[in-house]
Write a protein that holds these residues in place. Structure first.
Motif, PDB file in Angstrom:
ATOM      1  N   UNK A   1      51.522  34.312  36.178  1.00 12.19           N
ATOM      2  CA  UNK A   1      50.072  34.485  36.280  1.00 12.19           C
ATOM      3  C   UNK A   1      49.697  35.966  36.246  1.00 12.19           C
ATOM      4  N   UNK A   2      50.455  36.788  36.940  1.00 10.01           N
ATOM      5  CA  UNK A   2      50.197  38.227  36.954  1.00 10.01           C
ATOM      6  C   UNK A   2      50.410  38.831  35.564  1.00 10.01           C
ATOM      7  N   UNK A   3      51.404  38.320  34.834  1.00  8.20           N
ATOM      8  CA  UNK A   3      51.663  38.815  33.480  1.00  8.20           C
ATOM      9  C   UNK A   3      50.483  38.496  32.564  1.00  8.20           C
ATOM     10  N   UNK A   4      49.911  37.302  32.711  1.00  8.96           N
ATOM     11  CA  UNK A   4      48.759  36.919  31.891  1.00  8.96           C
ATOM     12  C   UNK A   4      47.535  37.774  32.225  1.00  8.96           C
ATOM     13  N   UNK A   5      47.343  38.060  33.498  1.00  5.66           N
ATOM     14  CA  UNK A   5      46.231  38.918  33.912  1.00  5.66           C
ATOM     15  C   UNK A   5      46.414  40.337  33.364  1.00  5.66           C
ATOM     16  N   UNK A   6      47.653  40.820  33.430  1.00  6.49           N
ATOM     17  CA  UNK A   6      47.951  42.153  32.904  1.00  6.49           C
ATOM     18  C   UNK A   6      47.743  42.223  31.402  1.00  6.49           C
ATOM     19  N   UNK A   7      48.098  41.148  30.703  1.00  5.55           N
ATOM     20  CA  UNK A   7      47.882  41.087  29.254  1.00  5.55           C
ATOM     21  C   UNK A   7      46.396  41.198  28.917  1.00  5.55           C
ATOM     22  N   UNK A   8      45.560  40.470  29.651  1.00  8.11           N
ATOM     23  CA  UNK A   8      44.120  40.479  29.383  1.00  8.11           C
ATOM     24  C   UNK A   8      43.544  41.883  29.503  1.00  8.11           C
ATOM     25  N   UNK A   9      43.979  42.602  30.528  1.00 12.46           N
ATOM     26  CA  UNK A   9      43.477  43.961  30.757  1.00 12.46           C
ATOM     27  C   UNK A   9      44.006  44.921  29.697  1.00 12.46           C
ATOM     28  N   UNK A  10      45.302  44.839  29.410  1.00 12.59           N
ATOM     29  CA  UNK A  10      45.908  45.761  28.447  1.00 12.59           C
ATOM     30  C   UNK A  10      45.412  45.488  27.030  1.00 12.59           C
ATOM     31  N   UNK A  11      45.248  44.212  26.681  1.00 10.25           N
ATOM     32  CA  UNK A  11      44.750  43.863  25.346  1.00 10.25           C
ATOM     33  C   UNK A  11      43.324  44.344  25.165  1.00 10.25           C
ATOM     34  N   UNK A  12      42.529  44.224  26.202  1.00 13.10           N
ATOM     35  CA  UNK A  12      41.142  44.700  26.153  1.00 13.10           C
ATOM     36  C   UNK A  12      41.092  46.191  25.820  1.00 13.10           C
ATOM     37  N   UNK A  13      42.017  46.944  26.379  1.00 15.33           N
ATOM     38  CA  UNK A  13      42.068  48.386  26.142  1.00 15.33           C
ATOM     39  C   UNK A  13      42.619  48.701  24.758  1.00 15.33           C
ATOM     40  N   UNK A  14      43.650  47.960  24.337  1.00 13.59           N
ATOM     41  CA  UNK A  14      44.330  48.261  23.080  1.00 13.59           C
ATOM     42  C   UNK A  14      43.487  47.886  21.862  1.00 13.59           C
ATOM     43  N   UNK A  15      42.682  46.824  21.979  1.00 14.04           N
ATOM     44  CA  UNK A  15      41.883  46.394  20.836  1.00 14.04           C
ATOM     45  C   UNK A  15      40.788  47.393  20.468  1.00 14.04           C
ATOM     46  N   UNK A  16      40.554  48.377  21.328  1.00 16.15           N
ATOM     47  CA  UNK A  16      39.548  49.382  21.008  1.00 16.15           C
ATOM     48  C   UNK A  16      40.045  50.381  19.969  1.00 16.15           C
ATOM     49  N   UNK A  17      41.357  50.426  19.747  1.00 18.43           N
ATOM     50  CA  UNK A  17      41.899  51.397  18.795  1.00 18.43           C
ATOM     51  C   UNK A  17      42.923  50.803  17.828  1.00 18.43           C
ATOM     52  N   UNK A  18      43.051  49.467  17.828  1.00 23.09           N
ATOM     53  CA  UNK A  18      44.011  48.839  16.930  1.00 23.09           C
ATOM     54  C   UNK A  18      43.436  47.532  16.410  1.00 23.09           C
ATOM     55  N   UNK A  19      43.691  47.218  15.134  1.00 22.57           N
ATOM     56  CA  UNK A  19      43.167  45.999  14.547  1.00 22.57           C
ATOM     57  C   UNK A  19      43.802  44.768  15.191  1.00 22.57           C
ATOM     58  N   UNK A  20      42.972  43.756  15.391  1.00 17.86           N
ATOM     59  CA  UNK A  20      43.413  42.534  16.067  1.00 17.86           C
ATOM     60  C   UNK A  20      44.548  41.866  15.305  1.00 17.86           C
TER      61      UNK A  20
ATOM     62  N   UNK B   1      58.443  33.291  29.723  1.00 22.23           N
ATOM     63  CA  UNK B   1      59.759  33.244  30.365  1.00 22.23           C
ATOM     64  C   UNK B   1      59.635  32.849  31.836  1.00 22.23           C
ATOM     65  N   UNK B   2      58.755  33.514  32.564  1.00 22.00           N
ATOM     66  CA  UNK B   2      58.546  33.180  33.974  1.00 22.00           C
ATOM     67  C   UNK B   2      58.032  31.747  34.128  1.00 22.00           C
ATOM     68  N   UNK B   3      57.170  31.331  33.207  1.00 22.56           N
ATOM     69  CA  UNK B   3      56.613  29.985  33.270  1.00 22.56           C
ATOM     70  C   UNK B   3      57.702  28.932  33.028  1.00 22.56           C
ATOM     71  N   UNK B   4      58.505  29.153  31.983  1.00 20.74           N
ATOM     72  CA  UNK B   4      59.546  28.180  31.624  1.00 20.74           C
ATOM     73  C   UNK B   4      60.565  28.008  32.740  1.00 20.74           C
ATOM     74  N   UNK B   5      61.034  29.123  33.308  1.00 19.58           N
ATOM     75  CA  UNK B   5      62.038  29.044  34.361  1.00 19.58           C
ATOM     76  C   UNK B   5      61.416  28.650  35.699  1.00 19.58           C
TER      77      UNK B   5
END
Length: 325
Positions: free
Chosen positions: A168-187, A90-94
């Motif tokens: 850009x900040x949203x993508x960075x936040x996704x990388x960090x949060x996904x790294x944490x979430x994949x430890x307890x949830x199937x990809x 959304x931020x990228x498109x606008x």
């Protein structure tokens, strides 16, 4: 030691996944340009995630893949899906409405820096001085290419700059949060929920816009164009669904700071794609910038097989503790 061998093999798969991801994302800019010649940015996003969700649902409908998603899983993925794909696209498109794609490229080059800082703070990921300098080197390689093309950031137009920076900040936040979430949830489950949320968000936005403008009858008109159909299939199946699977898998095995720097390889693939398919210029500074980017990516991932291979990242350590406890 068998465990160490297995870990090394897993890491090789993870690196292969993120390289393929970079190639897919790099070519997505080409197909994105083609799609925008037929449909608006918002309609393109909506149709992209409609195709993506449809493709993701087929294996489950035919029973090829089993999917078990609990309500708590949806709640767990919701913050992640808000960052990516919702806020990122959304931020990228606008943002691209108020700034050029070249300016956006310079700003997005900073994503690995934000990721490295966030990963160090939230995930306690440790990086060596070489890895830190190499990340900056890869960023410099991307910026060098854009600057040599005569691109600079127009600070007078802060609206577009701010929106792209938030993307850009949203993508960075996704990388960090996904790294944490994949430890307890199937990809697979995590990716499916992310895709479904993206489908809901962008279709609601696009339909709402058409209803307000009285053009709802034109909503599916872009699919009559073969160019748009080909583009949205690539963007929906490969660039959204498959790339998310690959990225989430890589983040489940590798540190977020190491995965993020591979985004710069997508810039190289985009340049090559433009040269091969759009007859865009390939100048000497592209080659120099490419060499700098590749050196930075290799340096940022230095030590993977060296002295740190015996040290488990915090997330893997937590998994081991959960299994034993």
């Amino acid at each position: 030691m068998p465990a160490a061998q297995l870990d090394a093999k897993t890491k090789r798969f993870a690196y292969s996944a993120i390289v393929i991801y970079s190639a897919i994302v790099g070519l997505s800019f080409l197909f994105g340009k083609l799609a925008l010649t037929v449909a608006t940015p918002l309609d393109s996003l909506a149709h992209r995630f409609t195709v993506s969700l449809s493709a993701a649902t087929i294996p489950f409908l035919f029973g090829w893949v089993k999917l078990q998603i609990k309500p708590r899983d949806v709640l767990a993925v919701l913050p992640l899906a808000v960052l990516y794909p919702s806020m990122f696209f959304a931020f990228q498109a606008f943002g691209l409405k108020f700034t050029s794609s070249a300016e956006a490229g310079i700003i997005h080059a900073t994503v690995p820096i934000f990721t490295m800082i966030a990963a160090a703070y939230f995930l306690k990921e440790r990086t060596t001085r070489l890895q830190q300098l190499s990340t900056l080197l890869s960023v410099a390689g991307v910026i060098f290419i854009f600057v040599m093309k005569g691109t600079s950031i127009n600070l007078a137009n802060m609206k577009g700059t701010l929106l792209i920076l938030l993307s850009a900040l949203a993508l960075a936040g996704y990388s960090v949060l996904a790294r944490k979430l994949t430890s307890r949830m199937k990809v697979m489950a995590m990716t499916y929920v992310m895709t479904a949320i993206g489908f809901l968000v962008f279709n609601l936005m696009a339909v709402g816009k058409h209803v307000a403008e009285g053009t709802l009858s034109l909503y599916f008109e872009p699919f009559a164009s073969p160019v748009f159909l080909l583009s949205v299939l690539y963007l929906g199946v490969l660039s959204s669904l498959i790339s998310s699977l690959l990225s989430n898998y890589a983040l489940s095995k590798l540190e977020a700071s190491k995965v993020s720097v591979f985004n710069h390889l997508a810039t190289l693939v985009s340049i090559i794609g433009g040269f091969v398919f759009l007859n865009e210029q390939l100048a000497y500074y592209h080659i120099i910038g490419a060499a700098v980017i590749i050196a930075g990516v290799l340096g940022a991932n230095a030590g993977t097989w060296g002295r740190r291979k015996a040290v488990l990242p915090p997330i893997v350590s937590d998994q081991a503790m959960n299994k034993n406890g």
